[in-house]
Design a protein around this motif. Structure first.
Motif, PDB file in Angstrom:
ATOM      1  N   THR A 113     -26.365  31.446  43.404  1.00  0.00           N
ATOM      2  CA  THR A 113     -25.100  31.081  42.771  1.00  0.00           C
ATOM      3  C   THR A 113     -24.659  29.700  43.234  1.00  0.00           C
ATOM      4  O   THR A 113     -24.200  28.876  42.437  1.00  0.00           O
ATOM      5  CB  THR A 113     -24.022  32.122  43.121  1.00  0.00           C
ATOM      6  OG1 THR A 113     -24.449  33.390  42.645  1.00  0.00           O
ATOM      7  CG2 THR A 113     -22.689  31.763  42.499  1.00  0.00           C
ATOM      8  N   GLN A 124     -21.270  34.961  37.634  1.00  0.00           N
ATOM      9  CA  GLN A 124     -21.820  36.243  38.061  1.00  0.00           C
ATOM     10  C   GLN A 124     -20.779  37.345  37.966  1.00  0.00           C
ATOM     11  O   GLN A 124     -20.987  38.364  37.351  1.00  0.00           O
ATOM     12  CB  GLN A 124     -22.315  36.100  39.502  1.00  0.00           C
ATOM     13  CG  GLN A 124     -22.893  37.364  40.082  1.00  0.00           C
ATOM     14  CD  GLN A 124     -23.554  37.098  41.423  1.00  0.00           C
ATOM     15  OE1 GLN A 124     -23.354  36.047  42.035  1.00  0.00           O
ATOM     16  NE2 GLN A 124     -24.336  38.032  41.887  1.00  0.00           N
ATOM     17  N   ASP A 176     -25.635  33.223  35.412  1.00  0.00           N
ATOM     18  CA  ASP A 176     -25.730  33.797  36.749  1.00  0.00           C
ATOM     19  C   ASP A 176     -25.822  35.317  36.657  1.00  0.00           C
ATOM     20  O   ASP A 176     -24.818  35.988  36.463  1.00  0.00           O
ATOM     21  CB  ASP A 176     -24.522  33.370  37.586  1.00  0.00           C
ATOM     22  CG  ASP A 176     -24.790  33.513  39.068  1.00  0.00           C
ATOM     23  OD1 ASP A 176     -25.784  34.160  39.420  1.00  0.00           O
ATOM     24  OD2 ASP A 176     -24.005  32.968  39.861  1.00  0.00           O
ATOM     25  N   GLU A 177     -27.010  35.829  36.794  1.00  0.00           N
ATOM     26  CA  GLU A 177     -27.297  37.259  36.729  1.00  0.00           C
ATOM     27  C   GLU A 177     -26.583  37.925  35.553  1.00  0.00           C
ATOM     28  O   GLU A 177     -25.822  38.869  35.740  1.00  0.00           O
ATOM     29  CB  GLU A 177     -26.863  37.945  38.032  1.00  0.00           C
ATOM     30  CG  GLU A 177     -27.406  37.216  39.236  1.00  0.00           C
ATOM     31  CD  GLU A 177     -27.655  38.130  40.425  1.00  0.00           C
ATOM     32  OE1 GLU A 177     -27.552  39.344  40.265  1.00  0.00           O
ATOM     33  OE2 GLU A 177     -27.970  37.605  41.487  1.00  0.00           O
TER      34      GLU A 177
HETATM   35 MG   LIG Z   1     -25.016  35.103  43.159  1.00  0.00          MG
END
Ligand SMILES: [Mg+2]
Ligand SMILES: Nc1ncnc2c1ncn2[C@@H]1O[C@H](COP(=O)(O)OP(=O)(O)OP(=O)(O)O)[C@@H](O)[C@H]1O
Lengths: 256, 274
Positions: free
Chosen positions: A44, A85, A167-168
């Motif tokens: 991140t 995220q 992010d994910e």
């Molecule tokens: Mg992360």
């Protein structure tokens, strides 16, 4: 091909701990880069270096040919679609899905301007691509986690960005939603010729469009290269510090 | 009954109610949606402390209230950013600090403290033409800012990080919101009073929130409820000869309760109509 992101010897620190140590990375225009690493590896943090949210204490960053500094930062951010995220969305906030997607457009048209017909169309088409057109008038708080994730992607798309930072985006989704989002990302990548940086710690979530990979551990970029070479037993077992069998149980298909 | 409209002071009070109530309603939506309602308490006490200090040293109490309030709002934001604690903690620190200054000042004022106490209760019936114009000015500023930067304000209220990451000037918007909030609170100090203005900032937006999922509507309803509370408070306090600020707050709270009871958000659809 030229590099749209150039990261040179960058370190980022959150107060007492250094989260990214001397990172060097070039991201080619139009590439699909996957950032892989265990929790707390600094994935991140690496993304926030690119859009200037992170606090850089050393090194320099160039994005889209502009040096990342106080003057350029707004221009750079406007060209980067960011899907964070964790989105701290207040479920009670009085705003509809369409209005959230509008935000992506608002930042492009600038202060004191209103959205015109073309902008509205871009918003509608972003929602259509992501498949949330039916939800457009619902309050954002009434959506499920996966639906909110799609809204975030639509918002980023409405920005018509040159770079997407994801992010994910698939980590909290069920298998069906995950496949949908993966397909969606592939489609967007293919149709819009974006540069995509995709963060995940789950190897099964790596898109088959992805060519390059960056492996991260404890705040350092430990390996970069072709994704097929990255999905290698020994490398990954080292990266996650766990036996190969455990990795295989988690994602039997991905690794070779 | 209608004789109240003959008096000039009554007209001033009515205008103050309209502009002050609407301003508080708008500012209230900001602080509620930013999740920092107690910023209103901190600011009203900073303004109160400023007014007391002004009285003590012979400055214009209103000017020093504004200065105190602006300074406090400029402390609250960066304090939360730099140090590792939440916004509400830094609000709490400012609040107790200014309360300390206010009481110290109160203790030091010699003789009768009526004028100082006026800033606690407020006295809408004794305000001057100048006060009225200032209230109109701040209301105009608020409205102008809201209309001009509506889309940015909405983004910042919704999620500061998203607003920042997509390249909006979120710092400018956020601090403008805080400063305008401070101006509103300090200018309403001698009409509604430092102790009570907090409720006028919280109750109308909370009531409006019960009724709508639309932000524009929420601003509108909140401003309307603010005005309605102030006018009703003015009217009843004239009728029954009770302190005006207290009645205003009671009305605002009543509106909130009514909205809560009749909120469409609380109704649960049992069967999906095909
Ligand atoms: Mg992360
Ligand atoms: N706000 C913060 N304050 C202090 N330290 C932080 C903060 N955010 C991250 N860190 C630290 O920085 C390091 C890297 O964090 P980062 O969020 O980049 O990890 P990540 O690779 O994204 O992990 P995950 O897979 O869990 O999302 C971690 O060791 C973490 O403890």
């Amino acid at each position: 091909m030229s590099a749209v992101v150039k990261i040179r010897d960058v370190s980022v620190s959150y107060r007492e701990n250094v989260a990214l140590k001397g990172a060097n990375l070039d991201i080619e225009e139009g590439s699909f880069l996957c950032v892989i690493g265990p929790n707390g590896a600094g994935k991140t943090t690496l993304l926030t270096v690119i859009n200037g949210l992170g606090k850089i204490i050393k090194g320099n960053v160039k994005v889209l040919g502009m040096v990342l500094n106080k003057r350029n930062i707004f221009a750079i951010r406007r060209n980067i679609g960011y899907v964070p995220q964790k989105q701290d969305i207040d479920p009670r906030f009085p705003i509809t899905v369409r209005e959230v997607v509008d935000i992506g457009r608002h930042c492009r048209i600038g202060l004191l301007r209103r959205m015109n017909e073309a902008d509205r169309e871009i918003v509608e088409s972003a929602m259509k691509v992501v498949g949330i057109s039916e939800l457009a008038a619902r309050p954002i708080g009434h959506l499920s986690g996966g639906e909110q994730q799609k809204v975030a992607i639509a918002r980023a798309l409405a920005q018509e960005p040159k770079i997407m930072l994801l992010d994910e985006p698939t980590s909290n989704l069920d298998p069906k939603a995950r496949c949908e989002i993966m397909e969606l990302i592939n489609k967007v990548y293919w149709e819009r010729r974006l540069t995509i940086v995709f963060v995940t710690h789950l190897l099964g979530h790596v898109s088959d469009r992805c060519r390059q990979a960056v492996l991260m551990k404890r705040g350092r970029i430990v390996w970069q290269g072709n994704i097929n070479k990255a999905l290698n037993r020994k490398l990954l077992a080292d990266l996650y510090e766990c036996p190969v069998e455990a990795l295989e149980r988690d994602m039997p298909l991905a690794i070779n | 009954m209608l004789e109240i409209f003959q008096y000039k002071f009554m007209w001033r009070a009515i205008l103050a109610s309209v502009f002050g109530g609407a301003s508080c309603g708008i500012v209230g939506v900001w602080v509620i949606l930013l999740g920092i309602p107690f910023v209103g308490v901190a600011m009203s006490h900073a303004a109160f402390a400023g007014a007391i200090v002004g009285l003590l040293f012979g400055f214009n109490p209103l000017a020093s209230a504004i200065i105190f309030c602006l300074i406090s709002s400029l402390f609250i934001g960066p304090m939360a950013e730099k140090a590792d604690f939440s916004f509400n903690t830094s609000v709490g620190i400012i609040f107790s600090f200014t309360l300390g200054i206010a009481f110290m000042g109160l203790g030091l004022i010699k003789g009768p403290k009526t004028e100082a106490l006026n800033y606690i209760w407020g006295s809408i019936l004794t305000i001057s033409d100048g006060d009225c114009i200032l209230l109109l000015a701040i209301f105009a500023c608020l409205s102008l800012f809201l209309v001009c930067f509506y889309k940015e304000i909405r983004a910042v209220l919704f999620n500061c990080e998203i607003a920042r990451a997509s390249g909006m000037p979120e710092k400018f918007i956020f601090y403008s919101l805080l400063l305008l909030c401070a101006m509103t609170v300090s200018l309403n100090l001698n009409t509604i009073g430092g102790l009570l203005i907090f409720s006028l900032i919280i109750a109308p937006p909370s009531a409006a929130y019960q009724l709508t999922y639309n932000l524009k509507m929420m601003f509108l309803l909140s401003a309307l409820f603010g005005v309605a509370s102030c006018l009703a408070g003015l009217f009843f306090s004239y009728l029954f000869n009770v302190p005006c600020g207290a009645v205003i707050i009671t009305c605002a709270s009543l509106i909130f309760v009514v909205c809560l009871v009749f909120s469409p958000k609380r109704k649960v659809k049992l069967y999906e109509q095909a």
